[in-house]
Motif scaffolding. Structure first.
Motif, PDB file in Angstrom:
ATOM      1  N   LYS A 247       0.984  -1.217   0.193  1.00  0.00           N
ATOM      2  CA  LYS A 247       0.081   0.063   0.146  1.00  0.00           C
ATOM      3  C   LYS A 247       0.746   1.602   0.202  1.00  0.00           C
ATOM      4  O   LYS A 247       0.150   2.389  -0.713  1.00  0.00           O
ATOM      5  N   LEU A 248       1.792   1.847   0.539  1.00  0.00           N
ATOM      6  CA  LEU A 248       3.135   2.686   0.918  1.00  0.00           C
ATOM      7  C   LEU A 248       3.743   2.734  -0.161  1.00  0.00           C
ATOM      8  O   LEU A 248       3.906   4.433  -0.680  1.00  0.00           O
ATOM      9  N   SER A 249       3.146   1.535  -1.608  1.00  0.00           N
ATOM     10  CA  SER A 249       3.828   2.449  -3.157  1.00  0.00           C
ATOM     11  C   SER A 249       3.167   2.868  -3.922  1.00  0.00           C
ATOM     12  O   SER A 249       3.065   3.606  -4.721  1.00  0.00           O
ATOM     13  N   TYR A 250       1.303   3.498  -3.062  1.00  0.00           N
ATOM     14  CA  TYR A 250       0.608   4.099  -3.919  1.00  0.00           C
ATOM     15  C   TYR A 250       0.495   5.100  -4.154  1.00  0.00           C
ATOM     16  O   TYR A 250       1.378   5.845  -2.762  1.00  0.00           O
ATOM     17  N   ASN A 251       0.534   6.237  -4.862  1.00  0.00           N
ATOM     18  CA  ASN A 251       0.531   7.629  -4.365  1.00  0.00           C
ATOM     19  C   ASN A 251      -0.246   8.205  -3.915  1.00  0.00           C
ATOM     20  O   ASN A 251       0.302   9.392  -2.890  1.00  0.00           O
ATOM     21  N   VAL A 252      -0.841   7.926  -3.412  1.00  0.00           N
ATOM     22  CA  VAL A 252      -1.976   8.534  -1.676  1.00  0.00           C
ATOM     23  C   VAL A 252      -0.319   8.725  -0.755  1.00  0.00           C
ATOM     24  O   VAL A 252      -0.532   8.978  -0.327  1.00  0.00           O
ATOM     25  N   PHE A 253       0.912   8.002  -0.597  1.00  0.00           N
ATOM     26  CA  PHE A 253       1.574   7.610  -0.034  1.00  0.00           C
ATOM     27  C   PHE A 253       2.941   8.672  -1.171  1.00  0.00           C
ATOM     28  O   PHE A 253       4.136   7.613   0.359  1.00  0.00           O
ATOM     29  N   SER A 254       2.307   9.209  -1.823  1.00  0.00           N
ATOM     30  CA  SER A 254       3.843  10.011  -2.314  1.00  0.00           C
ATOM     31  C   SER A 254       4.429  10.900  -1.128  1.00  0.00           C
ATOM     32  O   SER A 254       3.434  11.114  -0.427  1.00  0.00           O
ATOM     33  N   ILE A 255       5.768  10.720  -1.080  1.00  0.00           N
ATOM     34  CA  ILE A 255       6.535  12.314  -0.788  1.00  0.00           C
ATOM     35  C   ILE A 255       6.585  13.552  -0.791  1.00  0.00           C
ATOM     36  O   ILE A 255       7.281  13.794  -1.939  1.00  0.00           O
ATOM     37  N   MET A 256       5.273  13.910  -0.385  1.00  0.00           N
ATOM     38  CA  MET A 256       5.856  15.424  -1.414  1.00  0.00           C
ATOM     39  C   MET A 256       6.208  16.434  -0.604  1.00  0.00           C
ATOM     40  O   MET A 256       6.632  16.573   1.077  1.00  0.00           O
ATOM     41  N   ASP A 257       6.736  17.403  -1.194  1.00  0.00           N
ATOM     42  CA  ASP A 257       7.613  18.670  -0.195  1.00  0.00           C
ATOM     43  C   ASP A 257       6.399  19.808   0.571  1.00  0.00           C
ATOM     44  O   ASP A 257       5.920  20.580  -0.117  1.00  0.00           O
ATOM     45  N   SER A 258       6.809  19.181   1.294  1.00  0.00           N
ATOM     46  CA  SER A 258       5.572  19.831   1.955  1.00  0.00           C
ATOM     47  C   SER A 258       5.664  21.937   2.259  1.00  0.00           C
ATOM     48  O   SER A 258       4.664  22.340   2.005  1.00  0.00           O
ATOM     49  N   ALA A 259       6.623  22.375   1.971  1.00  0.00           N
ATOM     50  CA  ALA A 259       6.774  23.331   2.123  1.00  0.00           C
ATOM     51  C   ALA A 259       6.274  24.636   0.964  1.00  0.00           C
ATOM     52  O   ALA A 259       5.226  25.195   1.429  1.00  0.00           O
ATOM     53  N   LEU A 260       6.557  23.650  -0.194  1.00  0.00           N
ATOM     54  CA  LEU A 260       5.502  23.812  -1.104  1.00  0.00           C
ATOM     55  C   LEU A 260       4.713  23.626  -1.403  1.00  0.00           C
ATOM     56  O   LEU A 260       4.292  24.532  -2.557  1.00  0.00           O
ATOM     57  N   ALA A 261       4.276  22.766  -1.266  1.00  0.00           N
ATOM     58  CA  ALA A 261       2.952  22.440  -1.615  1.00  0.00           C
ATOM     59  C   ALA A 261       1.752  23.123  -0.548  1.00  0.00           C
ATOM     60  O   ALA A 261       1.009  24.003  -1.043  1.00  0.00           O
ATOM     61  N   THR A 262       2.200  23.317   0.822  1.00  0.00           N
ATOM     62  CA  THR A 262       1.452  24.258   1.537  1.00  0.00           C
ATOM     63  C   THR A 262       1.502  26.050   0.816  1.00  0.00           C
ATOM     64  O   THR A 262       0.327  26.422   0.939  1.00  0.00           O
ATOM     65  N   GLU A 263       2.573  26.313   0.177  1.00  0.00           N
ATOM     66  CA  GLU A 263       2.609  27.022  -0.211  1.00  0.00           C
ATOM     67  C   GLU A 263       2.025  27.757  -1.549  1.00  0.00           C
ATOM     68  O   GLU A 263       0.529  28.622  -1.756  1.00  0.00           O
ATOM     69  N   HIS A 264       1.308  26.379  -2.086  1.00  0.00           N
ATOM     70  CA  HIS A 264       0.039  26.624  -2.931  1.00  0.00           C
ATOM     71  C   HIS A 264      -1.036  26.343  -2.389  1.00  0.00           C
ATOM     72  O   HIS A 264      -2.171  25.718  -3.137  1.00  0.00           O
ATOM     73  N   GLY A 265      -1.258  26.293  -1.205  1.00  0.00           N
ATOM     74  CA  GLY A 265      -2.751  25.800  -0.358  1.00  0.00           C
ATOM     75  C   GLY A 265      -3.343  25.066   0.120  1.00  0.00           C
ATOM     76  O   GLY A 265      -4.343  24.212   0.042  1.00  0.00           O
ATOM     77  N   ALA A 266      -1.823  23.642   0.197  1.00  0.00           N
ATOM     78  CA  ALA A 266      -2.295  22.021   0.182  1.00  0.00           C
ATOM     79  C   ALA A 266      -2.244  22.419   1.367  1.00  0.00           C
ATOM     80  O   ALA A 266      -1.369  23.310   2.455  1.00  0.00           O
ATOM     81  N   THR A 267      -2.829  21.706   2.200  1.00  0.00           N
ATOM     82  CA  THR A 267      -2.804  21.566   3.742  1.00  0.00           C
ATOM     83  C   THR A 267      -2.474  20.022   4.411  1.00  0.00           C
ATOM     84  O   THR A 267      -3.155  18.955   4.069  1.00  0.00           O
ATOM     85  N   ASN A 268      -2.522  19.145   5.799  1.00  0.00           N
ATOM     86  CA  ASN A 268      -2.636  18.255   6.061  1.00  0.00           C
ATOM     87  C   ASN A 268      -4.172  17.889   6.779  1.00  0.00           C
ATOM     88  O   ASN A 268      -3.532  16.995   7.358  1.00  0.00           O
TER      89      ASN A 268
END
Lengths: 548, 275
Positions: A180-201
């Motif tokens: 399951k960890l190989s699936y894209n839901v568990f892809s590791i994102m650049d949290s700083a960059l993503a947050t800049e564009h409105g992403a949140t956890n």
């Protein structure tokens, strides 16, 4: 008079023209008529600026490249090239290897996973990758409540004792967790960059996260490539990530073009406009044999096509009778079905694809159809004179197999035991609705495992999601229903194999499904390409492809 | 009249022959076709045309010759039914509109224009898609998009006829409106409707083939020409799969169009001069 004649001919010409166009289309010029795009001018490696470019023609289904949302068959073709996961498949589905993780440990009870990240990893943006990014990405993946979010259901907590350590606590042992960890839901994102564009956890990420639009045409990962541009229905362009930790991939750019029609894909390949034609139907594959410079390869998928027979008498009528369902399974001409589907097809005994751990070997189809036995069962059920039933068929092509064609074959098979069917062709999106809510008496469907582990196939058991689409409730076969829940968390390999074998044997006696095919499709490549291996999860591992 | 037409107009003769042949085939098809059009023989998939299978076989090994012959029944039937129903609706609608005149006429004509303002094939597709693909729904859709033509022609004819003296005479003799409409106006206006119907027949077959090509006509495995072309177009290398049903559509609609043109030219002296 002359004018009308001309008009008649024009009309006919128009019709003939329409006949040549793909059946269900976005405009046929989706891929081939974009003369000004960089693709056509620089086909092979030798582009103007010495830039090496790979061009792939596919008929894709992707809707989004947000790792938390994407759930389509072709989504990971792009996402795997842009993001890293803790685990990834290398070369084939049998080789699940560590990705961004350096090492991992599992506790005795199988419920705590401790990962050490590789040191010095950086995202394409230049930000360093830390355990905080992993935690943030996993939480976002789960909280966005996309179609794949259920894979995080077993996660109780994620802790980050230091910058490179991630500890994941599960609620129950889950042997399929690494997969399951190989699936894209568990892809590791650049949290700083993503947050800049409105992403949140945040818990309510599904409502407040606004990064989807940005993520659709950009990526925030650490993979070998990043998304340079995405034009829906036209193409995705990937560019090399210069900060990638591993060996730099061969190509500077990869263009994945949307070409709906497979005939067009093949023509483009032959003209040298593309390097890979992803969707080649069996008949075309035959015609490409022996063509110089082109190689046709098999793509063994995990996709299984099956006939759904409803168990609810109110929906299915006579079909709901388990004896009739067994008769139908016996009456099907599996060798004929395989012939229609093309070379390399197998038929699993139950909806557990060959190639996954715990699946039984393929059905020996040579004895089928067993019409006599089937007729006897029909008589036993009290339907010696047969009956008529509606047969829902989504108008789609699964791995080169036209469902309309397949349904006509099944119709003629069922005819031999007195079952008349009215084929009702429906658009997939419309048909999905009645399929998912269990309102189809007889339906032709396909299933692609959510993750390449037989745990995902347990959905076919009574009381589980797909089982319920046939209204197969847990009380109709309590023993199997019990086994479905048990088998999901057996960690010991031998015990697990045995449990799955029992399930498949029981399902040959009692199930509302008739497994028809496990699909193999063909794709064709420019034979000068190296490292093109089909991995069903990703389609291709793009970084492995090179031109020499 | 027909004999004179044939002599004067070659194309009309060709059209008549084509249509006659198809009509005969449609009638006798079920008795003479060499194979059951639905019979599948997987060992003979994609056979090219041969003595055994004159037009070859398709992806399920069905005999295309038998399917094309049988398919003519559906195409001709669909074309005829569409024209008859569309004409019936159009005649009544246009008749009332033209005969009543005034505000009713205005309103009714705007109504028919509402339908006409959409491109024919698009509207038919929308209706088919909404009702679900089946032979009857395709017919309904075709009638819905087709009747305004007849309504408009009928209306203009009625307006022309109703000012004639014999209508006035009938009125002064005390005939009811109903009687005047059916006894005087209808018989004198119906001629153009018949002509229009003949001209339209070919187009109706084409539209129906178009709809079923798009998967909106009769569902598989019906041997319908449009559907067969659509199935065959997936296999370029097996040219016979799409060509023969395509040829069926071509000859049938061309024949019907030639007849239609011939009849119109004959009845319309203005156009005849052009020739």
């Amino acid at each position: 008079m002359k004018k009308t004649l001309l008009l008649v001919f024009l009309l006919l010409l128009l019709f003939a023209f329409a006949a040549c166009a793909p059946a269900e289309t976005t405009p046929p010029d989706g891929g081939d008529a974009t003369p000004e795009s960089e693709g056509t001018e620089g086909t092979e490696e030798a582009t103007a600026g010495g830039e090496k470019q790979l061009i792939i023609a596919v008929n894709p289904d992707y809707e989004s490249f947000d790792p938390a949302i994407a759930y389509e068959v072709y989504g990971m073709l792009v996402l795997h090239a842009c993001y890293d996961n803790l685990f990834e498949f290398q070369d084939s589905l049998e080789n699940l290897a560590l990705g961004a993780a350096e090492s991992y440990e599992v506790s005795e009870d199988g419920m705590t996973y401790t990962f050490k990240l590789k040191e010095g990893m950086v995202f394409a943006s230049g930000n360093p990758m830390t355990s905080a990014d992993v935690k943030w990405s996993f939480e976002r993946g789960i909280n966005m409540k996309g179609n794949g979010a259920f894979m995080g259901d077993g996660i109780v907590s994620i802790e980050t004792p230091d910058d490179l350590t991630v500890v994941i606590q599960l609620s129950a042992p889950d042997p399929s967790f690494p997969t399951k960890l190989s699936y894209n839901v568990f892809s590791i994102m650049d949290s700083a960059l993503a947050t800049e564009h409105g992403a949140t956890n945040a818990e309510n990420a599904a409502e407040v996260d606004t990064a989807k639009t940005w993520l659709d045409s950009n990526s925030a990962g650490s993979g070998p490539y990043y998304i340079e541009s995405y034009t829906p229905k036209v193409e995705v362009v990937l560019a090399r990530n210069e900060n990638y930790y591993g060996e730099a991939p061969y190509y500077d750019k990869i263009s994945i073009k949307t070409v709906v029609d497979s005939n067009t894909q093949v023509m483009m390949l032959q003209a040298g406009d593309v390097d890979i034609a992803m969707n080649v139907d069996p008949e075309q594959a035959k015609s490409l044999e022996g063509v110089e410079g082109i190689e046709v390869k098999d793509a063994q998928s995990l996709t299984v096509s099956f006939l759904l027979m409803n168990r609810d008498p109110e929906v299915g009528g006579p079909v709901a009778d388990p004896t009739v369902q067994k008769a139908i399974r016996l009456a099907l001409d599996y060798p004929g079905i395989q012939t229609i589907a093309g070379p390399g097809m197998v038929t699993p005994v139950a909806p557990f694809p060959i190639g996954l751990f715990g699946s039984l070997p393929a059905m020996d189809v040579s004895e089928y159809p067993k019409t006599e036995e089937a007729l006897a069962l029909m008589e036993e059920a009290g339907y010696a004179d047969g009956f008529t039933v509606d047969f829902y068929v989504p108008t789609t092509i699964v791995a080169g197999v036209d469902f309309s064609l397949l349904s006509q074959k099944i119709q003629s098979d069922l005819n031999t035991i007195g079952i008349q069917t009215n084929i009702i062709p429906e658009d997939v999106t419309i048909s999905l609705e009645t399929y998912r809510t269990g309102k189809q008496p007889l339906g032709l469907w396909y299933w692609n495992p959510d993750y390449p582990d037989n745990n995902s196939q347990l959905a076919f058991l009574p009381g589980q999601s797909v089982g319920l689409r046939a209204n197969w409730t847990a009380d109709m076969n309590p023993e199997l229903a019990e086994l479905a829940i048990e088998a999901a968390s057996i960690v010991d390999e031998d015990a697990r194999e045995e449990a799955f074998a029992t399930i498949q044997e029981m399902m040959q006696e009692d199930t509302p499904f008739a497994c028809l095919l496990q699909h193999t499709s063909q794709y064709a490549i420019d034979s000068s390409l190296q490292g093109v291996e089909y991995i069903d999860r990703y389609k291709f591992d793009l970084k492995a492809i090179s031109g020499e | 009249m027909i004999r004179r037409l044939i002599k004067q107009n070659r194309l009309f003769a060709i059209g008549l022959t084509l249509c006659a042949i198809w009509l005969i085939i449609a009638v006798i098809a079920p008795y003479v076709v060499p194979y059951d059009p639905l019979y599948q023989d997987l060992t003979a998939r994609f056979s090219s045309p041969s003595a055994e299978h004159w037009f070859g076989t398709d992806a399920l090994g069905r005999d295309i010759f038998s399917r094309v012959m049988t398919g003519s029944r559906i195409s001709i039937g669909a074309g005829l039914l569409t024209i008859v129903f569309a004409a019936a609706v159009g005649v009544i609608y246009g008749g009332i509109s033209g005969y009543a005149g005034g505000l009713i006429d205005e309103l009714m004509m705007r109504g028919s224009e509402l339908v006409q303002s959409f491109p024919t094939i698009i509207l038919a597709m929308v209706i088919c898609a909404a009702l679900g693909p089946s032979l009857y729904n395709a017919l309904i859709a075709m009638v819905v998009v087709w009747w305004p033509n007849y309504a408009r022609v009928m209306r203009s004819m009625v307006i022309q006829v109703k000012s004639n003296e014999y209508v006035e005479a009938s009125k002064s003799l005390g005939a009811s409106r109903f009687r005047i409409f059916f006894k005087e106006i209808l018989p004198n206006s119906i001629g153009s409707i018949v002509v229009l119907g003949t001209v339209d027949f070919g187009n109706a077959i084409l539209l129906f083939a178009g709809l079923s090509y798009l998967g909106l006509g009769s569902p598989p495995p019906t041997p319908e020409w449009g559907l067969m072309v659509s199935e065959g177009s997936d296999y370029f290398q097996h040219w016979w799969m799409a060509s023969f049903p395509g040829l069926g559509i071509l000859t049938m609609s061309m024949g019907a169009n030639f007849i239609g043109d011939g009849v119109r030219d004959f009845l319309d002296p203005k156009l005849r001069k052009e020739l």
